[in-house]
Design a protein around this motif. Structure first.
Motif, short mmCIF file in Angstrom:
data_model
loop_
_atom_site.label_atom_id
_atom_site.label_comp_id
_atom_site.label_asym_id
_atom_site.label_seq_id
_atom_site.Cartn_x
_atom_site.Cartn_y
_atom_site.Cartn_z
N GLU A 16 0.84 -1.20 0.00
CA GLU A 16 0.00 0.00 0.00
C GLU A 16 0.87 1.25 0.00
O GLU A 16 0.59 2.22 -0.71
N ASN A 196 -12.19 -5.58 9.40
CA ASN A 196 -12.77 -6.26 8.25
C ASN A 196 -14.17 -6.80 8.50
O ASN A 196 -14.78 -7.38 7.60
N LYS A 252 -10.81 2.19 4.30
CA LYS A 252 -10.97 2.54 2.89
C LYS A 252 -10.17 1.56 2.04
O LYS A 252 -9.16 1.01 2.48
N SER A 253 -10.62 1.37 0.81
CA SER A 253 -9.88 0.51 -0.11
C SER A 253 -8.62 1.21 -0.58
O SER A 253 -8.53 2.45 -0.57
N GLU A 255 -7.64 1.43 -3.64
CA GLU A 255 -7.98 2.18 -4.84
C GLU A 255 -8.57 3.55 -4.47
O GLU A 255 -8.27 4.56 -5.11
N TYR A 256 -9.39 3.57 -3.43
CA TYR A 256 -9.97 4.83 -2.97
C TYR A 256 -8.88 5.76 -2.47
O TYR A 256 -8.83 6.95 -2.83
#
Length: 309
Positions: A16, A196, A252-253, A255-256
């Motif tokens: 990440e 999660n 948050k993901s 991608e976000y």
């Protein structure tokens, strides 16, 4: 503009971190759950070392969150942990408990200290007090409005950090409240109740708002029902001289978070390139809006609310 503000984002893993570095982040907040609270993921000492090595190779910074409330039990290993972080070359320590400040000054005085006491950092005087004790940065309270933040910048003697995007913590308890609630109802807990799990609270009076809630080794955390987004007026904070903008990436993901980093990167670079002719571009948020949870609004948070402390 002589100095660009730092774009800081929380990360949960080395992968990440790499992707958010490519998206335009300048610095990263990482940590281990034992000593850091409300992290998007826990990284051990080895992983933090890898994050530091990669970041420094690419001209980025890594800060370690040591912002837990220190108990006598945690104090037993704190000195060793601080020394390990020092040896890894982290660029700073985020703390709220004075025990961390004392330990850093004794064991690793070269490390920069970022004071983060959540909602209590509401004035330049308080920030400067912690500066006199060794802090080099103050993380300003999320409850401050725009006038309060910009109005203190010429008085504050340390760096100022402001959260500009993402959810915020609105309640924390060291107790396992969700487990207690389920036990009271006679229900068994199937699996953990962590990030999660996707749990949320709904108030009887505001049933259209969902407040994410999760439990970990540090207790129970309840998060805001909206996401801060101050991109439209980021130039006001840049003009005032805020040193660091934080994007909160928890829940948050990837991608976000990449989309958010790219949006704020564009705004910061555009302002730095030509301050006099800077104009906010609505399209900077298009990718973020496309990925935004439809049940969560992008809002100004407390930036335009009158405060009574």
């Amino acid at each position: 503009m002589s100095n660009k503000p730092e774009l800081l984002v929380t990360v949960s893993s080395l992968e990440e971190l790499r992707r958010l570095a490519e998206a335009g982040a300048d610095a990263f907040l990482v940590g281990e759950e034992r000593y850091g609270m409300r992290l998007p993921g826990s990284m051990n000492v080895q992983q933090i070392g890898e994050a530091v090595a990669y970041s420094h190779e690419h001209g980025k910074k890594v800060y370690a969150a040591v912002n837990n409330l220190m108990t006598n039990e945690l104090l037993h290993g704190l000195s060793v942990y601080i020394e390990e972080l020092r040896d890894l070359g982290v660029d700073g320590i985020e703390f709220g408990d004075p025990a961390v400040l004392t330990t850093v000054r004794e064991r690793a005085p070269e490390l920069k200290l970022h004071w983060n006491a959540e909602m209590t950092s509401t004035s330049s005087s308080t920030a400067n007090y912690w500066g006199s004790k060794g802090a080099t940065r103050a993380v300003l309270a999320r409850e401050l409005n725009m006038d309060e933040i910009t109005g203190m910048m010429d008085k504050i003697k340390v760096e100022a950090q402001v959260q500009v995007h993402g959810m915020t913590n609105i309640y924390h308890s060291k107790r396992q409240l969700v487990q207690s609630y389920m036990a009271h109802q006679g229900r068994e807990v199937d699996g953990d109740l962590g990030l999660n799990r996707g749990l949320f609270l709904i108030e009887a009076e505001r049933r259209d708002e969902k407040f994410p809630i999760y439990e970990d080794g540090n207790g129970t955390h309840i998060m805001s029902s909206e996401d801060i987004c101050i991109l439209e007026d980021l130039h006001l904070l840049m003009e005032a001289g805020v040193h660091s903008f934080k994007i909160e990436g928890i829940l948050k993901s990837l991608e976000y978070n990449e989309a958010v980093v790219r949006a704020y990167r564009q705004a910061i670079d555009a302002y730095a390139h030509n301050t006099d002719e800077y104009e906010y571009e609505e399209e900077w948020l298009d990718e973020v809006r496309a990925l935004q949870d439809p049940e969560r609004e992008l809002a100004f948070g407390f930036f335009y609310k009158e405060q009574v402390f």
